[in-house]
Design a protein around this motif. Structure first.
Motif, PDB file in Angstrom:
ATOM      1  N   GLU A   1       0.830  -1.203   0.000  1.00 33.78           N
ATOM      2  CA  GLU A   1       0.000   0.000   0.000  1.00 33.78           C
ATOM      3  C   GLU A   1       0.869   1.260   0.000  1.00 33.78           C
ATOM      4  OE1 GLU A   1      -3.938   1.518   2.461  1.00 33.78           O
ATOM      5  OE2 GLU A   1      -2.935  -0.325   3.041  1.00 33.78           O
ATOM      6  N   THR A   2       1.960   1.227   0.726  1.00 36.34           N
ATOM      7  CA  THR A   2       2.876   2.378   0.787  1.00 36.34           C
ATOM      8  C   THR A   2       3.488   2.666  -0.573  1.00 36.34           C
ATOM      9  OG1 THR A   2       3.407   1.753   3.065  1.00 36.34           O
ATOM     10  CG2 THR A   2       4.890   3.299   1.983  1.00 36.34           C
TER      11      THR A   2
ATOM     12  N   GLU B   1     -13.356   3.211   1.600  1.00 34.51           N
ATOM     13  CA  GLU B   1     -13.717   2.413   2.775  1.00 34.51           C
ATOM     14  C   GLU B   1     -12.452   1.946   3.470  1.00 34.51           C
ATOM     15  OE1 GLU B   1     -16.084  -1.723   3.862  1.00 34.51           O
ATOM     16  OE2 GLU B   1     -16.242  -0.879   1.853  1.00 34.51           O
ATOM     17  N   MET B   2     -12.498   1.959   4.796  1.00 33.43           N
ATOM     18  CA  MET B   2     -11.380   1.465   5.587  1.00 33.43           C
ATOM     19  C   MET B   2     -11.973   0.725   6.782  1.00 33.43           C
ATOM     20  SD  MET B   2      -8.306   3.647   7.379  1.00 33.43           S
ATOM     21  CE  MET B   2      -7.617   4.217   5.847  1.00 33.43           C
TER      22      MET B   2
ATOM     23  N   THR C   1      -8.464  -1.773   3.028  1.00 34.00           N
ATOM     24  CA  THR C   1      -8.799  -0.429   2.567  1.00 34.00           C
ATOM     25  C   THR C   1      -9.139  -0.450   1.087  1.00 34.00           C
ATOM     26  OG1 THR C   1      -7.173   0.415   4.144  1.00 34.00           O
ATOM     27  CG2 THR C   1      -7.953   1.961   2.503  1.00 34.00           C
ATOM     28  N   VAL C   2     -10.112   0.369   0.695  1.00 38.48           N
ATOM     29  CA  VAL C   2     -10.500   0.515  -0.706  1.00 38.48           C
ATOM     30  C   VAL C   2     -10.265   1.966  -1.096  1.00 38.48           C
ATOM     31  CG1 VAL C   2     -12.361   0.318  -2.398  1.00 38.48           C
ATOM     32  CG2 VAL C   2     -12.276  -1.244  -0.441  1.00 38.48           C
ATOM     33  N   TYR C   3      -9.565   2.162  -2.224  1.00 44.35           N
ATOM     34  CA  TYR C   3      -9.307   3.492  -2.750  1.00 44.35           C
ATOM     35  C   TYR C   3     -10.009   3.656  -4.092  1.00 44.35           C
ATOM     36  CZ  TYR C   3      -5.503   3.715   0.636  1.00 44.35           C
ATOM     37  OH  TYR C   3      -4.774   3.717   1.795  1.00 44.35           O
ATOM     38  N   ARG C   4     -10.401   4.885  -4.385  1.00 46.82           N
ATOM     39  CA  ARG C   4     -10.987   5.219  -5.685  1.00 46.82           C
ATOM     40  C   ARG C   4      -9.969   6.071  -6.433  1.00 46.82           C
ATOM     41  NH1 ARG C   4     -16.010   9.255  -6.953  1.00 46.82           N
ATOM     42  NH2 ARG C   4     -16.049   8.810  -9.171  1.00 46.82           N
ATOM     43  N   ILE C   5      -9.707   5.696  -7.688  1.00 42.06           N
ATOM     44  CA  ILE C   5      -8.789   6.468  -8.519  1.00 42.06           C
ATOM     45  C   ILE C   5      -9.487   6.822  -9.824  1.00 42.06           C
ATOM     46  CG2 ILE C   5      -6.644   5.567  -7.543  1.00 42.06           C
ATOM     47  CD1 ILE C   5      -6.513   3.553  -9.800  1.00 42.06           C
ATOM     48  N   PRO C   6      -9.194   7.999 -10.383  1.00 46.78           N
ATOM     49  CA  PRO C   6      -9.802   8.366 -11.659  1.00 46.78           C
ATOM     50  C   PRO C   6      -9.267   7.479 -12.783  1.00 46.78           C
ATOM     51  CG  PRO C   6      -8.223  10.020 -10.986  1.00 46.78           C
ATOM     52  CD  PRO C   6      -8.326   9.034  -9.867  1.00 46.78           C
TER      53      PRO C   6
ATOM     54  N   PHE D   1     -11.415   1.095  -8.668  1.00 42.30           N
ATOM     55  CA  PHE D   1     -11.330   0.857  -7.234  1.00 42.30           C
ATOM     56  C   PHE D   1     -10.188  -0.111  -6.966  1.00 42.30           C
ATOM     57  CE2 PHE D   1     -15.621   2.180  -8.121  1.00 42.30           C
ATOM     58  CZ  PHE D   1     -15.831   3.139  -7.146  1.00 42.30           C
ATOM     59  N   VAL D   2      -9.335   0.240  -6.010  1.00 48.28           N
ATOM     60  CA  VAL D   2      -8.152  -0.540  -5.676  1.00 48.28           C
ATOM     61  C   VAL D   2      -8.333  -1.068  -4.256  1.00 48.28           C
ATOM     62  CG1 VAL D   2      -5.648  -0.479  -5.489  1.00 48.28           C
ATOM     63  CG2 VAL D   2      -6.793   0.979  -7.153  1.00 48.28           C
TER      64      VAL D   2
END
Length: 89
Positions: free
Chosen positions: A29-30, A43-44, A49-54, A62-63
Motif C-alpha cells: 500500500e505504501t 472504505e477502511m 482499505t479501498v481506494y478510488r482512482i480516476p 477501485f483498488v
C-alpha cells in the motif's frame, strides 16, 4: 536509418509517460501511494482499505488492499451519465 529509431524511442517514452496508474498484485500500500497521487479513500475497516482512482474512461477504478497492506484487487466502476433528462408532464 537513425531517425526512425530515435522517433520510435521518443514515441515509446511519451506513451509510457501517459500511463498514470502503475500497480501490480501484491504491491504494498505504501509503494502504491507513492506512485499514485490522485486517490480517495472509499472504505477502511479491519479487513483492509479501498481506494478510488480516476480513470481515462470516465469511470473510476477501485483498488483493494487487504489487512496486511497488499494489493489484492482492482476493479472498474460504472461511468455516470453526463446528462440526465427528466420527463415532466
Amino acid at each position: 536509418m537513425l531517425r526512425p529509431i530515435c522517433f520510435f524511442i521518443l514515441l515509446l517514452a511519451i506513451s509510457c509517460a501517459a500511463v498514470k496508474h502503475r500497480y501490480y498484485m501484491g504491491m504494498s500500500e505504501t509503494e502504491w501511494k507513492k506512485k499514485n497521487m490522485s486517490y480517495r479513500v472509499v472504505e477502511m475497516n479491519e479487513n483492509g482499505t479501498v481506494y478510488r482512482i480516476p480513470n481515462t474512461t470516465g469511470a473510476p477504478s477501485f483498488v483493494y488492499f487487504d489487512k496486511n497492506g497488499k494489493l489484492v484487487r482492482v476493479t472498474e466502476g460504472q461511468r455516470g451519465p453526463d446528462v440526465i433528462i427528466e420527463n415532466r408532464h
